[in-house]
Design a protein around this motif. Structure first.
Motif, PDB file in Angstrom:
ATOM      1  N   ASP A 126      -3.579  -1.567 -15.007  1.00 32.86           N
ATOM      2  CA  ASP A 126      -4.003  -0.298 -14.409  1.00 32.86           C
ATOM      3  C   ASP A 126      -4.388  -0.505 -12.950  1.00 32.86           C
ATOM      4  N   VAL A 127      -5.098  -1.622 -12.692  1.00 39.19           N
ATOM      5  CA  VAL A 127      -5.502  -1.924 -11.316  1.00 39.19           C
ATOM      6  C   VAL A 127      -4.259  -2.075 -10.442  1.00 39.19           C
ATOM      7  N   ARG A 128      -3.233  -2.768 -10.971  1.00 40.90           N
ATOM      8  CA  ARG A 128      -1.988  -2.954 -10.198  1.00 40.90           C
ATOM      9  C   ARG A 128      -1.330  -1.616  -9.896  1.00 40.90           C
ATOM     10  N   ILE A 129      -1.276  -0.731 -10.896  1.00 39.63           N
ATOM     11  CA  ILE A 129      -0.652   0.585 -10.705  1.00 39.63           C
ATOM     12  C   ILE A 129      -1.396   1.381  -9.636  1.00 39.63           C
ATOM     13  N   LEU A 130      -2.720   1.352  -9.697  1.00 46.74           N
ATOM     14  CA  LEU A 130      -3.519   2.107  -8.735  1.00 46.74           C
ATOM     15  C   LEU A 130      -3.401   1.515  -7.326  1.00 46.74           C
ATOM     16  N   ILE A 131      -3.424   0.193  -7.232  1.00 41.60           N
ATOM     17  CA  ILE A 131      -3.254  -0.428  -5.914  1.00 41.60           C
ATOM     18  C   ILE A 131      -1.873  -0.055  -5.366  1.00 41.60           C
ATOM     19  N   GLY A 132      -0.879  -0.012  -6.260  1.00 41.88           N
ATOM     20  CA  GLY A 132       0.467   0.407  -5.857  1.00 41.88           C
ATOM     21  C   GLY A 132       0.470   1.817  -5.268  1.00 41.88           C
ATOM     22  N   LEU A 133      -0.296   2.701  -5.879  1.00 42.11           N
ATOM     23  CA  LEU A 133      -0.381   4.070  -5.364  1.00 42.11           C
ATOM     24  C   LEU A 133      -0.962   4.097  -3.951  1.00 42.11           C
ATOM     25  N   PHE A 134      -2.027   3.345  -3.745  1.00 42.18           N
ATOM     26  CA  PHE A 134      -2.663   3.397  -2.421  1.00 42.18           C
ATOM     27  C   PHE A 134      -1.823   2.677  -1.367  1.00 42.18           C
ATOM     28  N   ARG A 135      -1.080   1.642  -1.788  1.00 35.64           N
ATOM     29  CA  ARG A 135      -0.143   0.999  -0.851  1.00 35.64           C
ATOM     30  C   ARG A 135       0.935   1.987  -0.431  1.00 35.64           C
ATOM     31  N   GLN A 136       1.370   2.829  -1.405  1.00 34.38           N
ATOM     32  CA  GLN A 136       2.404   3.814  -1.097  1.00 34.38           C
ATOM     33  C   GLN A 136       1.861   4.852  -0.110  1.00 34.38           C
ATOM     34  N   ILE A 137       0.604   5.229  -0.300  1.00 35.66           N
ATOM     35  CA  ILE A 137      -0.025   6.165   0.640  1.00 35.66           C
ATOM     36  C   ILE A 137      -0.051   5.532   2.038  1.00 35.66           C
ATOM     37  N   ASP A 138      -0.415   4.257   2.105  1.00 33.64           N
ATOM     38  CA  ASP A 138      -0.415   3.545   3.392  1.00 33.64           C
ATOM     39  C   ASP A 138       0.976   3.554   4.029  1.00 33.64           C
ATOM     40  N   TRP A 139       1.966   3.240   3.192  1.00 36.91           N
ATOM     41  CA  TRP A 139       3.349   3.193   3.699  1.00 36.91           C
ATOM     42  C   TRP A 139       3.755   4.564   4.228  1.00 36.91           C
ATOM     43  N   TYR A 140       3.404   5.599   3.466  1.00 34.78           N
ATOM     44  CA  TYR A 140       3.769   6.954   3.879  1.00 34.78           C
ATOM     45  C   TYR A 140       3.109   7.305   5.195  1.00 34.78           C
ATOM     46  N   ALA A 141       1.828   6.896   5.301  1.00 36.93           N
ATOM     47  CA  ALA A 141       1.075   7.209   6.518  1.00 36.93           C
ATOM     48  C   ALA A 141       1.692   6.518   7.732  1.00 36.93           C
ATOM     49  N   LYS A 142       2.240   5.329   7.518  1.00 31.59           N
ATOM     50  CA  LYS A 142       2.821   4.568   8.642  1.00 31.59           C
ATOM     51  C   LYS A 142       4.272   4.955   8.903  1.00 31.59           C
ATOM     52  N   GLU A 143       5.107   4.975   7.860  1.00 29.97           N
ATOM     53  CA  GLU A 143       6.558   5.072   8.036  1.00 29.97           C
ATOM     54  C   GLU A 143       7.194   6.223   7.268  1.00 29.97           C
ATOM     55  N   GLY A 144       6.649   6.458   6.085  1.00 29.95           N
ATOM     56  CA  GLY A 144       7.326   7.339   5.142  1.00 29.95           C
ATOM     57  C   GLY A 144       7.537   8.740   5.680  1.00 29.95           C
ATOM     58  N   TRP A 145       6.555   9.267   6.400  1.00 30.61           N
ATOM     59  CA  TRP A 145       6.660  10.639   6.893  1.00 30.61           C
ATOM     60  C   TRP A 145       7.847  10.789   7.832  1.00 30.61           C
ATOM     61  N   LYS A 146       8.171   9.700   8.578  1.00 34.60           N
ATOM     62  CA  LYS A 146       9.324   9.772   9.491  1.00 34.60           C
ATOM     63  C   LYS A 146      10.608  10.009   8.700  1.00 34.60           C
TER      64      LYS A 146
END
Lengths: 252, 252
Positions: B219-239
């Protein structure tokens, strides 16, 4: 009811223990302290261990014998950590506490503790109609006097409270939780966290995580708030952040 | 099982109390004592209150912070006698004891007590997944530290004696969960979900939600994965998303 409970300390040695017992009594709503043969209540140690229960200490009464100390009691319960003759009928406090609480609705009840080193004598136990033994580890079964009193008083207090509420949370309605998962799905697809081919797979893990402890209405609101914020960021927020970054403003 | 229970005393003041806690621990078969920041274990008073539990006192370990003291624990349970913010989810020891006994079958569990005068701080409580409040009389709710420990250990001992309904999950270590919250904090500040002035406030709600049901490593891995994805989106994903939108490709 609790005011009908009397704690009787028979030949106590440490005055610090007497103070600690007084404190535990007041913590659990019991005020009537009786001391049989010995033990100082006016020492610095007794008063300091009693902390905010000095009134209990001060109003303690002294008796020459256990018989006198329990003369007006309808139920007299002794405590022992040893097995053996006269002690084989002992029961754990949880079994006896409801009976003590019930008896104390109508009449005085005594809870009797022996001296620190040897506990109640067989002669003392004669005066006790029931005997409590607190379950402990066999390697070191002898509890400190005040700690033994704490456990017994706690059990009586809990018995007096009656049934303790089971689950502490009020779970939100299933439909509210479903709306949360609907929201999660669209938001997490948007930021590319969920696999568009099988979004339910990871959502299932979240259902498991949240389902295990349950969600209250408030929790559902907080989580929906999080996914709304992700939506906002996906639509507008990144522009603000990107602009700030361009201007060299450290975001956060 | 009981050997997996750790008693953690945070900033204890009286060395007599530390000795009394050690005694209660041994009475109920618990041996692992941790002390965070302060408190003397080698004083005459500590040793004399410990009585035959000097071995527990002697093997006590010292930690600079609560986080370190519980790093390897799968379940961290705090104790408080006060109500108020961050404390409203506290439950009586009888409700929580079976879960502690069950969790201790598989992993280390910590039972955390605060200093005598003020108890655990809100900062301390952050590290606790569940909170115990011992039911007491409202006129004097504050138990002596060692007496509070006695009640909690007694309840766990009794729960361990009885049939234990096994907890279904294997909780992740506290340190892994702390790393998850570190990650959450930076990600959710980035997207503007947390108030930069008081990010812990909302995080506390998440601690409560996740703590209630517990998190497994997965569960911890899944949740950390979610927040990493948010980070990625904030940096690159929105482009990527913005580009696709411009090209008229429906995202999702």
């Amino acid at each position: 009811m609790l005011l009908n409970i009397r704690v009787v300390l028979v030949r106590p040695k440490g005055s610090g223990n007497i103070g600690s017992v007084a404190r535990a009594m007041k913590n659990f709503g019991v005020r009537d302290l009786a001391i049989v043969a010995g033990g100082r209540t006016e020492s610095f140690l007794a008063r300091s261990m009693a902390s905010h229960a000095r009134d209990v200490l001060k109003s303690a009464r002294r008796f020459a014998s256990l018989r006198e100390a329990v003369a007006d009691c309808a139920l007299v319960v002794g405590t022992t950590c040893r097995g053996g003759l006269y002690r084989e009928h002992s029961r754990p406090p949880r079994d006896i506490a409801p009976a003590i609480a019930a008896a104390a609705e109508k009449a005085k009840c005594a809870l009797v503790f022996g001296p620190e080193d040897h506990g109640l004598s067989n002669e003392d136990l004669k005066h006790c109609q029931q005997i409590i033994t607190i379950p402990t580890d066999s390697e070191y079964p002898s509890l400190n006097l005040a700690q033994a009193a704490t456990v017994c008083l706690y059990e009586i207090f809990v018995a007096a409270l009656g049934d303790i509420a089971g689950e502490a949370i009020e779970r939100a309605a299933a439909e509210d939780v479903e709306r949360l998962f609907d929201k999660m799905k669209t938001s997490l697809l948007e930021i590319g966290y969920l696999d568009p081919q099988n979004p339910e797979h990871i959502l299932f893990a979240f259902r498991r995580i949240f389902g295990r402890g349950g969600l209250e209405e408030k929790d559902v609101r907080i989580l929906i708030g999080l996914f709304r914020q992700i939506d906002w960021y996906a639509k507008e927020g990144w522009k603000v952040a990107a602009e700030k970054k361009q201007r060299g403003v450290k975001v956060r």
